[in-house]
Design a protein around this motif. Structure first.
Motif, PDB file in Angstrom:
ATOM      1  N   PRO A  15       0.799  -1.235   0.000  1.00 37.41           N
ATOM      2  CA  PRO A  15       0.000   0.000   0.000  1.00 37.41           C
ATOM      3  C   PRO A  15       0.827   1.279   0.000  1.00 37.41           C
ATOM      4  CG  PRO A  15      -0.019  -1.023   2.171  1.00 37.41           C
ATOM      5  CD  PRO A  15       0.661  -1.989   1.266  1.00 37.41           C
ATOM      6  N   VAL A  16       2.101   1.191   0.400  1.00 42.83           N
ATOM      7  CA  VAL A  16       2.956   2.374   0.481  1.00 42.83           C
ATOM      8  C   VAL A  16       4.057   2.260  -0.568  1.00 42.83           C
ATOM      9  CG1 VAL A  16       4.496   3.747   1.931  1.00 42.83           C
ATOM     10  CG2 VAL A  16       2.484   2.635   2.933  1.00 42.83           C
ATOM     11  N   ARG A  17       4.238   3.319  -1.351  1.00 43.22           N
ATOM     12  CA  ARG A  17       5.220   3.298  -2.418  1.00 43.22           C
ATOM     13  C   ARG A  17       6.594   3.769  -1.951  1.00 43.22           C
ATOM     14  NH1 ARG A  17       2.535   5.147  -8.210  1.00 43.22           N
ATOM     15  NH2 ARG A  17       1.392   3.163  -8.515  1.00 43.22           N
ATOM     16  N   ASN A  18       7.607   3.126  -2.501  1.00 38.69           N
ATOM     17  CA  ASN A  18       8.984   3.570  -2.295  1.00 38.69           C
ATOM     18  C   ASN A  18       9.113   4.992  -2.860  1.00 38.69           C
ATOM     19  OD1 ASN A  18      11.784   4.059  -2.617  1.00 38.69           O
ATOM     20  ND2 ASN A  18      12.207   1.863  -2.816  1.00 38.69           N
ATOM     21  N   PRO A  19       9.542   5.965  -2.047  1.00 38.96           N
ATOM     22  CA  PRO A  19       9.534   7.354  -2.499  1.00 38.96           C
ATOM     23  C   PRO A  19      10.767   7.777  -3.298  1.00 38.96           C
ATOM     24  CG  PRO A  19      10.234   7.255  -0.220  1.00 38.96           C
ATOM     25  CD  PRO A  19       9.934   5.834  -0.626  1.00 38.96           C
ATOM     26  N   ARG A  20      11.653   6.847  -3.600  1.00 43.50           N
ATOM     27  CA  ARG A  20      12.894   7.205  -4.282  1.00 43.50           C
ATOM     28  C   ARG A  20      12.625   7.769  -5.679  1.00 43.50           C
ATOM     29  NH1 ARG A  20      17.299   7.088  -0.712  1.00 43.50           N
ATOM     30  NH2 ARG A  20      17.023   5.333   0.714  1.00 43.50           N
ATOM     31  N   THR A  21      13.615   8.459  -6.226  1.00 39.59           N
ATOM     32  CA  THR A  21      13.509   9.008  -7.572  1.00 39.59           C
ATOM     33  C   THR A  21      13.599   7.891  -8.604  1.00 39.59           C
ATOM     34  OG1 THR A  21      15.887   9.316  -7.843  1.00 39.59           O
ATOM     35  CG2 THR A  21      14.650  11.121  -6.790  1.00 39.59           C
ATOM     36  N   ALA A  22      13.259   8.206  -9.857  1.00 40.03           N
ATOM     37  CA  ALA A  22      13.346   7.228 -10.929  1.00 40.03           C
ATOM     38  C   ALA A  22      14.773   6.706 -11.090  1.00 40.03           C
ATOM     39  CB  ALA A  22      12.846   7.833 -12.236  1.00 40.03           C
ATOM     40  N   GLU A  23      15.744   7.605 -10.944  1.00 41.45           N
ATOM     41  CA  GLU A  23      17.147   7.181 -11.048  1.00 41.45           C
ATOM     42  C   GLU A  23      17.503   6.206  -9.939  1.00 41.45           C
ATOM     43  OE1 GLU A  23      16.065  10.261 -11.195  1.00 41.45           O
ATOM     44  OE2 GLU A  23      16.614  10.965 -13.201  1.00 41.45           O
ATOM     45  N   GLU A  24      17.080   6.515  -8.728  1.00 45.42           N
ATOM     46  CA  GLU A  24      17.392   5.634  -7.589  1.00 45.42           C
ATOM     47  C   GLU A  24      16.654   4.313  -7.706  1.00 45.42           C
ATOM     48  OE1 GLU A  24      18.245   8.870  -4.036  1.00 45.42           O
ATOM     49  OE2 GLU A  24      16.174   8.495  -4.664  1.00 45.42           O
ATOM     50  N   LEU A  25      15.404   4.361  -8.131  1.00 41.22           N
ATOM     51  CA  LEU A  25      14.644   3.125  -8.294  1.00 41.22           C
ATOM     52  C   LEU A  25      15.256   2.246  -9.386  1.00 41.22           C
ATOM     53  CD1 LEU A  25      11.008   4.514  -7.992  1.00 41.22           C
ATOM     54  CD2 LEU A  25      12.189   3.043  -6.348  1.00 41.22           C
ATOM     55  N   SER A  26      15.730   2.856 -10.455  1.00 46.22           N
ATOM     56  CA  SER A  26      16.376   2.095 -11.526  1.00 46.22           C
ATOM     57  C   SER A  26      17.628   1.391 -11.009  1.00 46.22           C
ATOM     58  CB  SER A  26      16.727   3.013 -12.694  1.00 46.22           C
ATOM     59  OG  SER A  26      15.569   3.592 -13.255  1.00 46.22           O
ATOM     60  N   GLN A  27      18.378   2.084 -10.184  1.00 45.37           N
ATOM     61  CA  GLN A  27      19.574   1.471  -9.602  1.00 45.37           C
ATOM     62  C   GLN A  27      19.197   0.315  -8.674  1.00 45.37           C
ATOM     63  OE1 GLN A  27      21.596   4.729  -7.700  1.00 45.37           O
ATOM     64  NE2 GLN A  27      22.134   5.721  -9.641  1.00 45.37           N
ATOM     65  N   GLN A  28      18.139   0.493  -7.903  1.00 48.51           N
ATOM     66  CA  GLN A  28      17.697  -0.571  -7.004  1.00 48.51           C
ATOM     67  C   GLN A  28      17.201  -1.783  -7.799  1.00 48.51           C
ATOM     68  OE1 GLN A  28      14.795   1.309  -4.443  1.00 48.51           O
ATOM     69  NE2 GLN A  28      16.359   1.962  -2.973  1.00 48.51           N
ATOM     70  N   ALA A  46      10.945 -13.057  -9.213  1.00 51.00           N
ATOM     71  CA  ALA A  46      11.533 -12.435  -8.024  1.00 51.00           C
ATOM     72  C   ALA A  46      11.526 -10.923  -8.157  1.00 51.00           C
ATOM     73  CB  ALA A  46      12.958 -12.945  -7.813  1.00 51.00           C
ATOM     74  N   LEU A  47      11.901 -10.416  -9.343  1.00 50.02           N
ATOM     75  CA  LEU A  47      11.926  -8.971  -9.540  1.00 50.02           C
ATOM     76  C   LEU A  47      10.520  -8.381  -9.502  1.00 50.02           C
ATOM     77  CD1 LEU A  47      13.455  -6.379 -10.132  1.00 50.02           C
ATOM     78  CD2 LEU A  47      13.332  -6.945 -12.581  1.00 50.02           C
ATOM     79  N   ALA A  48       9.555  -9.055 -10.156  1.00 52.35           N
ATOM     80  CA  ALA A  48       8.177  -8.561 -10.134  1.00 52.35           C
ATOM     81  C   ALA A  48       7.652  -8.480  -8.699  1.00 52.35           C
ATOM     82  CB  ALA A  48       7.279  -9.449 -10.983  1.00 52.35           C
ATOM     83  N   ASN A  49       7.933  -9.483  -7.896  1.00 54.03           N
ATOM     84  CA  ASN A  49       7.467  -9.457  -6.510  1.00 54.03           C
ATOM     85  C   ASN A  49       8.192  -8.389  -5.692  1.00 54.03           C
ATOM     86  OD1 ASN A  49       5.303 -11.239  -6.295  1.00 54.03           O
ATOM     87  ND2 ASN A  49       6.644 -13.031  -6.175  1.00 54.03           N
ATOM     88  N   TRP A  50       9.466  -8.169  -5.982  1.00 59.32           N
ATOM     89  CA  TRP A  50      10.175  -7.097  -5.266  1.00 59.32           C
ATOM     90  C   TRP A  50       9.564  -5.744  -5.608  1.00 59.32           C
ATOM     91  CZ3 TRP A  50      12.888  -2.771  -6.807  1.00 59.32           C
ATOM     92  CH2 TRP A  50      13.530  -2.076  -5.774  1.00 59.32           C
ATOM     93  N   ILE A  51       9.291  -5.505  -6.901  1.00 58.66           N
ATOM     94  CA  ILE A  51       8.683  -4.230  -7.299  1.00 58.66           C
ATOM     95  C   ILE A  51       7.319  -4.063  -6.631  1.00 58.66           C
ATOM     96  CG2 ILE A  51       7.706  -2.966  -9.264  1.00 58.66           C
ATOM     97  CD1 ILE A  51       9.957  -4.152 -10.986  1.00 58.66           C
ATOM     98  N   ARG A  52       6.548  -5.128  -6.571  1.00 62.21           N
ATOM     99  CA  ARG A  52       5.252  -5.065  -5.900  1.00 62.21           C
ATOM    100  C   ARG A  52       5.421  -4.738  -4.415  1.00 62.21           C
ATOM    101  NH1 ARG A  52       0.711  -8.502  -8.016  1.00 62.21           N
ATOM    102  NH2 ARG A  52       0.863  -8.394 -10.286  1.00 62.21           N
ATOM    103  N   SER A  53       6.484  -5.252  -3.812  1.00 63.49           N
ATOM    104  CA  SER A  53       6.734  -4.950  -2.395  1.00 63.49           C
ATOM    105  C   SER A  53       7.090  -3.484  -2.184  1.00 63.49           C
ATOM    106  CB  SER A  53       7.859  -5.840  -1.861  1.00 63.49           C
ATOM    107  OG  SER A  53       9.138  -5.389  -2.290  1.00 63.49           O
ATOM    108  N   GLN A  54       7.470  -2.809  -3.266  1.00 67.42           N
ATOM    109  CA  GLN A  54       7.810  -1.383  -3.184  1.00 67.42           C
ATOM    110  C   GLN A  54       6.613  -0.484  -3.491  1.00 67.42           C
ATOM    111  OE1 GLN A  54      11.106  -0.732  -2.109  1.00 67.42           O
ATOM    112  NE2 GLN A  54      10.839  -2.947  -1.880  1.00 67.42           N
ATOM    113  N   GLY A  55       5.433  -1.094  -3.681  1.00 66.22           N
ATOM    114  CA  GLY A  55       4.224  -0.317  -3.882  1.00 66.22           C
ATOM    115  C   GLY A  55       3.852  -0.065  -5.330  1.00 66.22           C
TER     116      GLY A  55
END
Length: 330
Positions: A91-104, A179-188
């Motif tokens: 329910p809560v989104r990772n607030p990082r920027t697009a650049e930071e999210l891409s790196q993650q 694994a990646l799809a579930n991680w992204i979902r865990s980030q909101g």
């Protein structure tokens, strides 16, 4: 170079499909695939889609039976169909920027079996007719073959090493994309995986090229500057804000224009020496009607990608250097 005395590789021009295989071809796949069409359009569902979406369901059965007759292949491919449930979107989104999210995203993928990763903006032309992908971004994961195993293709009842490596890489693609799809979902954010070997909504090679993972080769597969043609792909679509990776030209296309190795190594002669117009794009194209019967009888084949000079670890660095000098690339 090609190995004309390879016990499982007929010389080009000497192989003929079994009559029962030819009978299952039924209709030409080249028009369905858009050969000769000058206008861009989305691709039609094709081989490895559900049999109710194309004319070659029985031929798919032959191809699957052929590959599964090889030692170890059933277990290798079964692993590609074992995947976890997709988790609910947090329910809560990772607030990082697009650049930071891409790196993650990149760090996560590379630590969960992917060997390379690229990011591209979604294009409707990447989606098969009859399917929808609502997300604005596509992440492509590259899974590298083991060259020593891949060079054993094609497989048969006496040697399943090559086709088992194909199954193993598809299985890694399934695990890494889920694994990646579930991680992204865990980030909101929403995310859906698209692994092989069965086809789904998403083309993988075009966005992989757009994302800088390689160039299209004469054999119809992508050539990676890191792994040559010995690579499988998986995808993840998402609404997570990301930054695209840039396309990369490293000389594979220019090299293919004069190289004839895969053309001469292909037993049914399916690889053409010139580019052709396909759905509005002039590009390399493999004759479906010649390729698929051999593919079905030869346990998924793989000769062209194994023989490609870019796939050989000892040759690839020299090719990169030579083509960089020839094309002026850095």
């Amino acid at each position: 170079m090609s190995q004309p005395t390879h016990p499982r590789r007929p010389r080009r021009g000497t192989w003929k499909p079994k009559p029962e295989t030819t009978a299952l071809l039924r209709v030409s796949g080249n028009p369905i695939n858009g050969l000769g069409e000058t206008a861009a359009r989305r691709p039609s569902p094709f081989f490895w889609h559900s049999p109710d979406q194309h004319p070659w369901g029985d031929l798919q059965i032959v191809a699957r039976q052929s590959s599964r007759s090889c030692p170890g292949s059933t277990e290798a491919f079964q692993a590609a169909y074992n995947y976890p449930e997709l988790q609910p979107v947090a329910p809560v989104r990772n607030p990082r920027t697009a650049e930071e999210l891409s790196q993650q995203v990149s760090r996560f993928a590379l630590s969960h079996e992917a060997d390379d990763i690229g990011i591209a903006r979604m294009d409707p032309l990447y989606v098969f007719e009859g399917y929808t992908v609502e997300h604005p971004w596509v992440i492509i994961l590259a899974l590298a073959h083991d060259y020593e195993r891949l060079r054993e293709v094609p497989s048969d009842e006496t040697n399943g090493v090559g086709v088992c490596d194909v199954g193993d890489q598809y299985a890694r693609g399934t695990r890494s994309s889920y694994a990646l799809a579930n991680w992204i979902r865990s980030q909101g954010y929403h995310a859906d995986p698209y692994p092989g070997p069965s086809a789904g909504a998403l083309l993988l090679i075009p966005p992989a090229i757009a994302a800088g993972l390689g160039e299209l080769g004469k054999h119809g597969s992508m050539i990676s500057p890191r792994f040559g043609s010995g690579v499988r792909l998986a995808g993840v679509s998402t609404d997570m804000p990301l930054v695209p990776t840039e396309p990369r030209r490293f000389g594979a296309d220019e090299f293919c224009a004069t190289c004839q190795i895969c053309t001469h190594a292909c037993p049914p002669g399916a690889i053409t020496p010139q580019k052709q117009m396909v759905r509005g794009v002039e590009r390399w194209y493999v004759d479906f009607d010649k390729c698929i019967p051999f593919f079905a009888e030869a346990a998924s084949c793989g000769i062209c990608i194994a023989e490609c000079p870019w796939t050989r670890p000892s040759v690839r660095p020299k090719l990169l250097q030579t083509m960089a000098q020839r094309t002026g690339q850095k």
